[in-house]
Design a protein around this motif. Sequence first.
Motif, PDB file in Angstrom:
ATOM      1  N   GLU A   1       0.766  -1.237   0.035  1.00  0.00           N
ATOM      2  CA  GLU A   1      -0.205   0.019   0.110  1.00  0.00           C
ATOM      3  C   GLU A   1       1.068   1.295  -0.013  1.00  0.00           C
ATOM      4  N   VAL A   2       1.919   1.128   0.831  1.00  0.00           N
ATOM      5  CA  VAL A   2       2.889   2.208   0.902  1.00  0.00           C
ATOM      6  C   VAL A   2       3.522   2.646  -0.296  1.00  0.00           C
ATOM      7  N   ILE A   3       3.907   1.451  -1.121  1.00  0.00           N
ATOM      8  CA  ILE A   3       4.577   1.424  -2.408  1.00  0.00           C
ATOM      9  C   ILE A   3       3.989   2.164  -3.359  1.00  0.00           C
ATOM     10  N   ASP A   4       2.486   1.781  -3.281  1.00  0.00           N
ATOM     11  CA  ASP A   4       1.495   2.082  -4.279  1.00  0.00           C
ATOM     12  C   ASP A   4       1.375   3.732  -4.230  1.00  0.00           C
ATOM     13  N   LYS A   5       1.365   4.170  -2.858  1.00  0.00           N
ATOM     14  CA  LYS A   5       1.328   5.544  -2.583  1.00  0.00           C
ATOM     15  C   LYS A   5       2.479   6.319  -3.108  1.00  0.00           C
ATOM     16  N   ALA A   6       3.936   5.607  -3.244  1.00  0.00           N
ATOM     17  CA  ALA A   6       4.800   6.233  -3.435  1.00  0.00           C
ATOM     18  C   ALA A   6       4.795   6.530  -4.957  1.00  0.00           C
ATOM     19  N   LEU A   7       4.231   5.391  -5.709  1.00  0.00           N
ATOM     20  CA  LEU A   7       4.263   5.544  -7.053  1.00  0.00           C
ATOM     21  C   LEU A   7       3.374   6.442  -7.509  1.00  0.00           C
ATOM     22  N   GLU A   8       2.090   6.639  -6.847  1.00  0.00           N
ATOM     23  CA  GLU A   8       1.064   7.489  -7.169  1.00  0.00           C
ATOM     24  C   GLU A   8       1.859   8.913  -7.005  1.00  0.00           C
TER      25      GLU A   8
ATOM     26  N   VAL B   1      10.939  25.585   4.578  1.00  0.00           N
ATOM     27  CA  VAL B   1      11.009  24.939   3.572  1.00  0.00           C
ATOM     28  C   VAL B   1       9.562  24.508   3.162  1.00  0.00           C
ATOM     29  N   ARG B   2       8.713  24.933   2.323  1.00  0.00           N
ATOM     30  CA  ARG B   2       7.277  24.394   2.355  1.00  0.00           C
ATOM     31  C   ARG B   2       7.321  23.764   1.052  1.00  0.00           C
ATOM     32  N   ASN B   3       8.144  23.586   0.297  1.00  0.00           N
ATOM     33  CA  ASN B   3       7.820  22.544  -0.848  1.00  0.00           C
ATOM     34  C   ASN B   3       8.227  21.354  -0.481  1.00  0.00           C
ATOM     35  N   PHE B   4       8.627  21.020   0.657  1.00  0.00           N
ATOM     36  CA  PHE B   4       9.103  19.670   0.807  1.00  0.00           C
ATOM     37  C   PHE B   4       8.166  18.917   1.822  1.00  0.00           C
ATOM     38  N   SER B   5       8.167  17.425   1.720  1.00  0.00           N
ATOM     39  CA  SER B   5       7.201  16.680   2.531  1.00  0.00           C
ATOM     40  C   SER B   5       7.804  15.386   2.684  1.00  0.00           C
ATOM     41  N   LEU B   6       7.460  14.631   3.490  1.00  0.00           N
ATOM     42  CA  LEU B   6       7.873  13.104   3.721  1.00  0.00           C
ATOM     43  C   LEU B   6       6.793  12.029   3.508  1.00  0.00           C
ATOM     44  N   LEU B   7       7.014  11.053   2.901  1.00  0.00           N
ATOM     45  CA  LEU B   7       6.158   9.813   2.606  1.00  0.00           C
ATOM     46  C   LEU B   7       6.847   8.838   3.735  1.00  0.00           C
ATOM     47  N   VAL B   8       6.094   8.637   5.041  1.00  0.00           N
ATOM     48  CA  VAL B   8       6.863   8.002   6.120  1.00  0.00           C
ATOM     49  C   VAL B   8       6.421   6.724   6.158  1.00  0.00           C
ATOM     50  N   SER B   9       7.179   5.662   6.465  1.00  0.00           N
ATOM     51  CA  SER B   9       6.781   4.243   6.685  1.00  0.00           C
ATOM     52  C   SER B   9       7.810   3.614   7.580  1.00  0.00           C
ATOM     53  N   HIS B  10       7.958   4.199   8.696  1.00  0.00           N
ATOM     54  CA  HIS B  10       9.203   3.723   9.776  1.00  0.00           C
ATOM     55  C   HIS B  10       8.540   2.666  10.592  1.00  0.00           C
ATOM     56  N   VAL B  11       9.371   1.855  10.825  1.00  0.00           N
ATOM     57  CA  VAL B  11       9.156   0.554  11.828  1.00  0.00           C
ATOM     58  C   VAL B  11      10.058   0.316  12.913  1.00  0.00           C
TER      59      VAL B  11
ATOM     60  N   TYR C   1       4.202  18.327   6.624  1.00  0.00           N
ATOM     61  CA  TYR C   1       5.303  17.840   6.107  1.00  0.00           C
ATOM     62  C   TYR C   1       4.761  16.381   5.656  1.00  0.00           C
ATOM     63  N   ASP C   2       3.677  16.130   5.914  1.00  0.00           N
ATOM     64  CA  ASP C   2       3.161  14.423   5.762  1.00  0.00           C
ATOM     65  C   ASP C   2       2.656  14.646   4.364  1.00  0.00           C
ATOM     66  N   ALA C   3       3.410  13.894   3.366  1.00  0.00           N
ATOM     67  CA  ALA C   3       3.038  13.823   2.040  1.00  0.00           C
ATOM     68  C   ALA C   3       1.742  13.044   1.788  1.00  0.00           C
ATOM     69  N   GLU C   4       1.400  12.096   2.490  1.00  0.00           N
ATOM     70  CA  GLU C   4      -0.038  11.504   2.648  1.00  0.00           C
ATOM     71  C   GLU C   4      -0.909  12.396   2.486  1.00  0.00           C
ATOM     72  N   HIS C   5      -1.243  13.425   3.532  1.00  0.00           N
ATOM     73  CA  HIS C   5      -2.079  14.383   3.492  1.00  0.00           C
ATOM     74  C   HIS C   5      -1.946  15.558   2.330  1.00  0.00           C
ATOM     75  N   ARG C   6      -0.899  15.919   2.173  1.00  0.00           N
ATOM     76  CA  ARG C   6      -0.627  16.937   1.249  1.00  0.00           C
ATOM     77  C   ARG C   6      -1.139  16.566  -0.302  1.00  0.00           C
ATOM     78  N   PHE C   7      -0.858  14.905  -0.397  1.00  0.00           N
ATOM     79  CA  PHE C   7      -1.199  14.545  -1.834  1.00  0.00           C
ATOM     80  C   PHE C   7      -2.521  13.740  -1.875  1.00  0.00           C
ATOM     81  N   GLU C   8      -3.014  13.620  -0.677  1.00  0.00           N
ATOM     82  CA  GLU C   8      -4.198  13.075  -0.610  1.00  0.00           C
ATOM     83  C   GLU C   8      -4.138  11.688  -1.088  1.00  0.00           C
ATOM     84  N   VAL C   9      -3.389  10.821  -0.464  1.00  0.00           N
ATOM     85  CA  VAL C   9      -3.371   9.528  -0.822  1.00  0.00           C
ATOM     86  C   VAL C   9      -3.757   8.370   0.193  1.00  0.00           C
ATOM     87  N   THR C  10      -4.387   9.029   1.233  1.00  0.00           N
ATOM     88  CA  THR C  10      -4.527   8.316   2.619  1.00  0.00           C
ATOM     89  C   THR C  10      -5.441   7.341   2.513  1.00  0.00           C
TER      90      THR C  10
END
Lengths: 373, 99
Positions: A70-77, A159-169, A294-303
Amino acid sequence: MKYIDEFQDPALARRLLDDIAGTVTRPWSMMEVCGGQTHSIIRHGIDQLLPEQIELIHGPGCPVCVTPLEVIDKALEIASRPGVVFCSFGDMLRVPGSDRDLFRVRGDGGDVRVVYSPLDALRIAQQTPDQQVVFFGVGFETTAPAIAMAAHQAKRLDVRNFSLLVSHVRVPPAIEAIMRSPDCRVQAFLAAGHVCSVMGTLEYPALADTHKVPIVVTGFEPLDILEGIRRAVRQLERGEHRVENAYPRAVRPQGNQVALSVLREVFTTTDRAWRGIGTIPDSGWRLTDTYRDYDAEHRFEVTGLTTEEPTVCRSGEVLQGLIRPHECAAFGTACTPRTPLGATMVSSEGACAAYYLYRRLATPRMEETTSID
Amino acid sequence: MCLAVPGRVVGIEERDGTPMARVDFGGVVKDVCLAYLPEIEVGEYAIVHVGFAIQRLDEESALATLRLFERIGALDEEFGDAWARAADETERAPEEENR
């Protein structure tokens, strides 16, 4: 002893092996948590040099392998969107999503870039203010402080044009989940040395105590691993279950305090899905609400994106130590490092890739070990 | 990526208010953030992971690890061209299937 000449210090390796052989009186199984350790074990044939009573079970310690589809697919999207510069560590390029990988996204015109450090991605964001720069933050506790610092710096420097797709374990909840599994065969753990360089060892005594399981913090060089095994066997034979640090040159009990304080500022723990295993409570990190911008999932609405994993791939069972790589029907046929079905075959730290690279054909000893199972 | 590699600090400077170093990994020199190991000095060895120094290491252990990593190709994997590797793997996929 066909591999022992490749050790840095063959004489010391032989002494450690003799000590282990002289100590062990009955079968024991232990899990090495770190994928780097798995790689080293298979590369140097450590499992084949050990007395037959000792079985090494390969753990889930490869961040690339456990990142859910699911996270890989979000990254690809996200990486496919115009105006996005998608930055990733190199080993994520060929991890298969549902229908493609980041390498393919780049081939199709996406601006995907490999960076060495998350700070490199932040610098790209500073240099290209008209682009949205996203960094794919994957990894265990060793990697998390670097991602945390990138978020911290982005906020500090506005820096406002920067965000993170986070999948830490996180490792300790994974150990907890493995021990709680009804199929669990693990009697001791070799804990991941560099995770403990950051986190220290203070999270582990409660685990060792609750589950009556020895936990030995171990490096990943062949001699480090033999020493970790030697100490784990000693504890098992004596009926002990302590946390021991067999990697003191890189691990202090209190860990890296500066890193821990930034981690606590930027991240909070959360339930996290592990590829092939499922959701483990409290086993991941997400950005705190302070860093939500800075959360890319929210910024790009892929949640909302969810996906199903392919059923032919048994990497989840491999990651939990329930089967060995070659027991999967796809191993070495439909699934190879060049055409991976599951992430355990993609990453060099994955157990399947390690088996494929160093033991393409099953050896007699492997058959023996399997039949003991 | 999972791998943390020891390297020798060869220069230190401050950038955007953050301590940074040039670190030599057996010939490959990279920028490394010292925010988590600010007390380290030029000439010392540190374990470095994804561009961050996370712990000091003595010289003997560092050099032994570097030699090992070089022998098993881990340094190339960490610092080499990931795109070239991915392209190579993709090109070789059909050949692999025929084996």
